[in-house]
Design a protein around this motif. Sequence first.
Motif, mmCIF file in Angstrom:
data_model
loop_
_atom_site.group_PDB
_atom_site.id
_atom_site.type_symbol
_atom_site.label_atom_id
_atom_site.label_comp_id
_atom_site.label_asym_id
_atom_site.label_seq_id
_atom_site.Cartn_x
_atom_site.Cartn_y
_atom_site.Cartn_z
ATOM 1 N N LEU A 1 0.855 -1.179 0.000
ATOM 2 C CA LEU A 1 0.000 0.000 0.000
ATOM 3 C C LEU A 1 0.890 1.226 0.000
ATOM 4 O O LEU A 1 1.986 1.201 0.554
ATOM 5 N N SER A 2 0.469 2.291 -0.642
ATOM 6 C CA SER A 2 1.274 3.519 -0.599
ATOM 7 C C SER A 2 0.392 4.688 -0.170
ATOM 8 O O SER A 2 -0.825 4.642 -0.294
ATOM 9 N N LEU A 3 1.052 5.702 0.326
ATOM 10 C CA LEU A 3 0.360 6.915 0.760
ATOM 11 C C LEU A 3 0.461 7.969 -0.324
ATOM 12 O O LEU A 3 1.487 8.097 -0.984
ATOM 13 N N GLY A 4 -0.600 8.743 -0.485
ATOM 14 C CA GLY A 4 -0.573 9.855 -1.417
ATOM 15 C C GLY A 4 0.381 10.931 -0.928
ATOM 16 O O GLY A 4 0.757 10.978 0.248
ATOM 17 N N GLN A 5 0.761 11.806 -1.832
ATOM 18 C CA GLN A 5 1.768 12.819 -1.521
ATOM 19 C C GLN A 5 1.391 13.688 -0.324
ATOM 20 O O GLN A 5 2.216 13.970 0.521
ATOM 21 N N GLY A 6 0.154 14.093 -0.209
ATOM 22 C CA GLY A 6 -0.270 14.943 0.902
ATOM 23 C C GLY A 6 -0.141 14.261 2.259
ATOM 24 O O GLY A 6 0.127 14.900 3.266
ATOM 25 N N LEU A 7 -0.336 12.954 2.298
ATOM 26 C CA LEU A 7 -0.206 12.199 3.545
ATOM 27 C C LEU A 7 1.248 11.816 3.806
ATOM 28 O O LEU A 7 1.700 11.806 4.939
ATOM 29 N N LYS A 8 1.960 11.504 2.743
ATOM 30 C CA LYS A 8 3.357 11.085 2.873
ATOM 31 C C LYS A 8 4.250 12.238 3.341
ATOM 32 O O LYS A 8 5.223 12.028 4.066
ATOM 33 N N ASP A 9 3.923 13.463 2.937
ATOM 34 C CA ASP A 9 4.747 14.625 3.284
ATOM 35 C C ASP A 9 4.658 15.007 4.753
ATOM 36 O O ASP A 9 5.580 15.599 5.293
ATOM 37 N N ASP A 10 3.555 14.696 5.396
ATOM 38 C CA ASP A 10 3.372 15.015 6.814
ATOM 39 C C ASP A 10 3.998 13.875 7.637
ATOM 40 O O ASP A 10 3.477 12.765 7.674
ATOM 41 N N GLU A 11 5.112 14.157 8.290
ATOM 42 C CA GLU A 11 5.855 13.113 9.002
ATOM 43 C C GLU A 11 5.045 12.466 10.119
ATOM 44 O O GLU A 11 5.146 11.261 10.335
ATOM 45 N N LEU A 12 4.254 13.251 10.838
ATOM 46 C CA LEU A 12 3.444 12.697 11.915
ATOM 47 C C LEU A 12 2.407 11.723 11.364
ATOM 48 O O LEU A 12 2.268 10.605 11.858
ATOM 49 N N ILE A 13 1.704 12.136 10.329
ATOM 50 C CA ILE A 13 0.682 11.271 9.742
ATOM 51 C C ILE A 13 1.322 10.019 9.165
ATOM 52 O O ILE A 13 0.829 8.906 9.362
ATOM 53 N N ARG A 14 2.443 10.163 8.465
ATOM 54 C CA ARG A 14 3.118 8.999 7.879
ATOM 55 C C ARG A 14 3.515 7.993 8.958
ATOM 56 O O ARG A 14 3.243 6.800 8.838
ATOM 57 N N GLN A 15 4.132 8.470 10.027
ATOM 58 C CA GLN A 15 4.566 7.578 11.101
ATOM 59 C C GLN A 15 3.377 6.905 11.774
ATOM 60 O O GLN A 15 3.400 5.704 12.042
#
Length: 138
Positions: A78-92
């Motif tokens: 699964l991959s995250l979209g750019q807007g979610l991937k760029d936010d380090e807190l959300i990604r983690q």
Amino acid sequence: MTPSPSTASSARWRLASAILLTILILVSLALTARKSDFQMSLLGQAFVADAGFEVSVPKEVVDARALVMRQPHDLLPLSLGQGLKDDELIRQRMWEALYPQRFSDADTPHRILRATDPVLNACQLIDRRGDVVLADCR
């Protein structure tokens, strides 16, 4: 053999001291609970699975977790979209909340995107919750 009067008196003083100390601790806890708006009902939730999850992580993570859990088939990877991937807190938090789901930095067919992500126009919508979308971008 009977205890000496000094031993009995000493034992009574220790017992009285212990009771007094217990009362002082309980009063202190009660005053602290009153000042902090503590709610007894929260104690019952302390050992419930996922207690506090929804209030301790970003809304996007809660929504993404619900989307992935509703899927009957495997979404690996699964991959995250750019807007979610760029936010380090959300990604983690996504990595933690969706474990053991595996994520890839490459563009994979199944993606978690924000509803406003322009990539969504080229993808097929699988499911949506709040501002988060699960999409198939083959």
